[in-house]
Design an enzyme around this catalytic site. Structure first.
Site, PDB file in Angstrom:
ATOM      1  N   LYS A   1       0.840  -1.199   0.000  1.00  0.00           N
ATOM      2  CA  LYS A   1       0.000   0.000   0.000  1.00  0.00           C
ATOM      3  C   LYS A   1       0.878   1.255   0.000  1.00  0.00           C
ATOM      4  O   LYS A   1       2.013   1.214   0.488  1.00  0.00           O
ATOM      5  CB  LYS A   1      -0.851   0.038   1.280  1.00  0.00           C
ATOM      6  CG  LYS A   1      -2.001  -0.928   1.311  1.00  0.00           C
ATOM      7  CD  LYS A   1      -2.825  -0.750   2.590  1.00  0.00           C
ATOM      8  CE  LYS A   1      -3.921  -1.779   2.703  1.00  0.00           C
ATOM      9  NZ  LYS A   1      -4.984  -1.644   1.687  1.00  0.00           N
TER      10      LYS A   1
ATOM     11  N   ARG B   1     -10.231 -11.546   1.778  1.00  0.00           N
ATOM     12  CA  ARG B   1     -11.046 -12.607   1.170  1.00  0.00           C
ATOM     13  C   ARG B   1     -10.330 -13.950   1.227  1.00  0.00           C
ATOM     14  O   ARG B   1     -10.967 -14.996   1.255  1.00  0.00           O
ATOM     15  CB  ARG B   1     -11.422 -12.199  -0.266  1.00  0.00           C
ATOM     16  CG  ARG B   1     -10.266 -12.038  -1.184  1.00  0.00           C
ATOM     17  CD  ARG B   1     -10.648 -11.288  -2.464  1.00  0.00           C
ATOM     18  NE  ARG B   1     -10.813  -9.844  -2.236  1.00  0.00           N
ATOM     19  CZ  ARG B   1     -11.178  -8.976  -3.177  1.00  0.00           C
ATOM     20  NH1 ARG B   1     -11.417  -9.385  -4.410  1.00  0.00           N
ATOM     21  NH2 ARG B   1     -11.300  -7.695  -2.897  1.00  0.00           N
TER      22      ARG B   1
HETATM   23  N1  BES Z   1      -8.034  -3.812   4.367  1.00  0.00           N
HETATM   24  C1  BES Z   1      -8.281  -3.381   3.036  1.00  0.00           C
HETATM   25  C2  BES Z   1      -9.612  -2.658   2.866  1.00  0.00           C
HETATM   26  C3  BES Z   1      -9.827  -1.403   3.649  1.00  0.00           C
HETATM   27  C4  BES Z   1      -9.769  -0.184   3.015  1.00  0.00           C
HETATM   28  C5  BES Z   1     -10.170  -1.430   4.983  1.00  0.00           C
HETATM   29  C6  BES Z   1      -9.990   0.979   3.720  1.00  0.00           C
HETATM   30  C7  BES Z   1     -10.390  -0.256   5.700  1.00  0.00           C
HETATM   31  C8  BES Z   1     -10.301   0.947   5.053  1.00  0.00           C
HETATM   32  C9  BES Z   1      -8.268  -4.578   2.067  1.00  0.00           C
HETATM   33  O1  BES Z   1      -7.498  -5.673   2.457  1.00  0.00           O
HETATM   34  C10 BES Z   1      -7.735  -4.097   0.769  1.00  0.00           C
HETATM   35  O2  BES Z   1      -6.624  -3.661   0.742  1.00  0.00           O
HETATM   36  N2  BES Z   1      -8.535  -4.171  -0.286  1.00  0.00           N
HETATM   37  C11 BES Z   1      -8.139  -3.741  -1.570  1.00  0.00           C
HETATM   38  C12 BES Z   1      -8.660  -4.756  -2.556  1.00  0.00           C
HETATM   39  C13 BES Z   1      -8.163  -4.526  -3.965  1.00  0.00           C
HETATM   40  C14 BES Z   1      -6.681  -4.842  -4.034  1.00  0.00           C
HETATM   41  C15 BES Z   1      -8.940  -5.408  -4.884  1.00  0.00           C
HETATM   42  C16 BES Z   1      -8.770  -2.371  -1.823  1.00  0.00           C
HETATM   43  O3  BES Z   1      -9.910  -2.181  -1.435  1.00  0.00           O
HETATM   44  O4  BES Z   1      -8.084  -1.511  -2.366  1.00  0.00           O
HETATM   45 ZN    ZN Z   2      -5.433  -5.472   1.859  1.00  0.00          ZN
END
Ligand code: BES
Ligand code: ZN
Ligand code: ZN
Length: 474
Positions: free
Chosen positions: A252, A326
C-alpha cells in the site's frame, strides 16, 4: 462508568442534571419542570438553540448544575442515545442524573445507557495524563433496570471491540489478540480453541497460511463454540482478523497504510458480539471463527501469481496480495461451514470500494437470500446501526475467472469492487444462508459525536446481538 435507576429521593447536590431540549427551545417530553427554570436570555446570549451537539450548563436550585442538551427536532431512539453521549462528555461532575429516559419512547433506558457508555468511552492506554471524561455514574430517572442491565452488557462488549481496534499493531500480534479473545470468550462461558501455526497447517488452511507467510509473527485461528440449553438455531460468526495490512508485496502507499491496524475489526466485532450473546444467555448456538494474521512484506511472502489452496472450495490465484481479507475468510468460511450452521455471517473491513460507495458512516451487507436480508435490515434498524443492502450481482463472477486456478482474488476492474469481493466469498459458503458485512468505511469514526468517539467503533456488535435475539425467537 456505572449506570443505574435513580432512587425516588433524588440527591442532586453534587450532580449534573441532564435536561433534553428540542430545536426552537422546546422542552423534550419529560424534562419540562427543569427546563422551565432555564433563563431564556442566557440561552439566547450563549447561542443555544437545542440543536444536535449543542450543550449549555446553567444554574439549578438543587443540582450542582443543570446541563441542557440539544436533541434536534426528533424524539426517537437515536436522538436520546446521541444526546446522552454528548451529555456525558460535557458534564463536569462525577455524577450525572438524567431526565432523558422520561421521553416516552420504547427503549429509552437502552438509549441512555448505550449513549452514556459508548459516548463516554475513551481509549486512555497510551495517554500519560489520563482521559477527559469526568462522569463515573449515571442515574436514570424512571429508568428500567432490566433494560439498563442488558444494554450495559452489550455496550461493554462494544467498548471491548473498540479497545482491540484502537490498540496499535505492535501490541496486538495474532497470538496476543488470540489470547485476549480466548480470555474474554472463556469468561463468557464459551468453549475456546486457539489454533496455532502447526494446527493451521494440519487443518490445511492454505489461504490463511499464504497470507501469513510474509510475517515473522505466526498466525492464529480462534474457534469458539457456545451451546446453550434450548438452542434451536445455530449461528456462525466469522471475522476478518488482519492485525496489520501493509498490502504485502502489492504494498500500500503510505497514506492508505496509516489506518491499517483497523483491519482486525471484523474479528474483534464477532468476538465481542459472541461474548455479549453468551452473557445475555440468548438461547442460540454460536460458533465463532476468526483467522488472525498480519499481511506483511518478507522474503517468504506470497507473490502475485502464486496459487493458494484453502481448506475447501476453489483454488485461488493471488494476483494482488492486498486483497488478503477474502483469502483468510475463504478458510474462515470453510471451517465455519463444516460446523453446518443455519446462518453464517462474516464481518470484514474488506474493500476500499465499499468505503467509496457508502462513506464513513454506513456499512454495506450482502445476503444470500431475501429473508436473510430482511433479518439483517430489521435487526440493524432496531439496534440503531446503519447498514445498507448491496446486491450480489452473479453476472460479475466471470471477472474472477483465472487462467491457471479456479478463481483469482481480484477482478482487474476498478468498478464494483465490493461486489466482486462478496462474490469471491460466496464461493466458500457451501450455498448456506449467509451474510457478508463490509465495514471498511465505518469501522473507525473520524469524529466524536453522540455515541461515536474518534477511533474504532465496534459497528456490528449491536446488530449481531439483535440478530441472535431474533433467531432465538423463531
Ligand atoms: N483492508 C483493506 C480494505 C480497507 C480499506 C479497509 C480501507 C479499511 C479501510 C483490504 O485488504 C484491501 O486492501 N482491499 C483492496 C482490494 C483490492 C486490491 C482489490 C482495496 O480495497 O483496495
Ligand atoms: Zn489489503
Ligand atoms: Zn485488509
Amino acid at each position: 462508568m456505572e449506570i443505574r435507576v435513580a432512587p425516588a429521593e433524588l440527591d442532586l447536590s453534587d450532580a449534573t442534571l441532564v435536561v433534553g431540549v428540542l430545536e426552537g427551545l422546546q422542552s423534550a417530553p419529560g424534562s419540562e419542570e427543569d427546563f422551565a427554570l432555564a433563563d431564556e436570555g442566557v440561552m439566547e446570549a450563549a447561542g443555544f438553540e437545542g440543536k444536535v451537539k449543542q450543550t449549555l450548563a446553567l444554574p439549578h436550585p438543587e443540582a450542582k448544575t443543570m446541563l441542557l442538551v440539544g436533541m434536534g427536532s426528533e424524539v426517537d431512539f437515536d436522538s436520546v442515545r446521541n444526546a446522552s453521549g454528548n451529555a456525558v462528555r460535557a458534564a463536569k461532575t462525577e455524577k450525572v442524573v438524567t431526565r432523558l429516559a422520561r421521553i416516552g419512547i420504547d427503549g429509552a433506558s437502552r438509549a441512555v445507557t448505550e449513549g452514556s457508555l459508548l459516548g463516554g468511552y475513551e481509549f486512555k492506554e497510551y495517554k500519560s495524563n489520563g482521559g477527559k471524561v469526568k462522569v463515573t455514574e449515571v442515574e436514570i430517572i424512571d429508568g428500567d433496570e432490566e433494560e439498563i442491565a442488558m444494554a450495559a452488557t452489550v455496550s461493554r462488549s462494544v467498548t471491548r471491540a473498540r479497545d482491540w481496534v484502537n490498540t496499535p499493531a505492535i501490541d496486538l500480534s495474532p497470538s496476543q489478540f488470540a489470547d485476549q479473545i480466548a480470555e474474554s470468550l472463556d469468561g463468557a462461558g464459551l468453549a475456546v480453541e486457539v489454533w496455532d501455526e502447526a494446527r493451521i497447517a494440519e487443518e490445511k488452511l492454505g489461504a490463511l497460511m499464504g497470507v501469513a507467510a510474509g510475517s515473522s509473527r505466526p498466525p492464529r485461528l480462534i474457534h469458539a463454540t457456545y451451546r446453550p440449553e434450548g438452542a434451536k438455531t445455530h449461528l456462525a460468526l466469522i471475522g476478518k482478523g488482519i492485525t496489520f495490512d501493509s498490502g504485502g508485496l502489492s504494498i500500500k502507499s503510505a497514506s492508505f497504510m496509516e489506518e491499517m491496524k483497523v483491519d482486525m475489526s471484523g474479528a474483534a466485532i464477532v468476538a465481542a458480539a459472541a461474548e455479549a450473546i453468551a452473557h445475555l444467555g440468548i438461547p442460540v448456538a454460536v460458533t465463532v471463527v476468526a483467522p488472525l494474521t498480519d499481511n506483511a512484506v518478507g522474503g517468504n511472502a506470497t507473490r502475485p501469481g502464486d496459487v493458494l489452496r484453502p481448506v475447501k472450495g476453489p483454488t485461488i490465484e493471488v494476483l494482488n496480495t492486498d486483497a488478503e481479507g477474502r483469502l483468510i475468510l475463504a478458510d474462515g468460511l470453510g471451517v465455519a461451514s463444516s460446523a453446518e450452521p443455519d446462518l453464517m455471517i462474516d464481518v470484514a473491513t474488506l474493500t476500499g470500494a465499499m468505503h467509496v460507495s457508502l462513506g464513513d458512516k454506513v456499512a454495506g451487507y450482502f445476503a444470500s437470500d431475501a429473508d436473510t436480508a430482511d433479518l439483517i435490515r430489521t435487526a440493524a434498524s432496531r439496534a440503531g446501526e446503519r447498514f445498507w443492502e448491496m446486491p450480489l450481482v452473479h453476472d460479475y463472477r466471470k471477472q474472477l475467472d483465472s487462467n491457471i486456478a479456479d478463481m483469482k482474488n481480484v477482478s482487474g476492474s476498478r468498478y464494483g469492487g465490493a461486489i466482486t469481493a462478496a462474490l469471491f466469498l460466496y464461493e466458500y459458503t457451501d450455498e448456506r444462508p449467509w451474510v457478508h458485512m463490509d465495514i471498511a468505511g465505518p469501522a473507525i469514526s473520524r469524529e466524536t459525536a453522540g455515541d461515536q468517539v474518534k477511533g474504532g467503533t465496534g459497528i456490528g456488535v449491536r446488530t449481531l446481538v439483535e440478530v441472535a435475539r431474533r433467531l432465538a425467537e423463531d
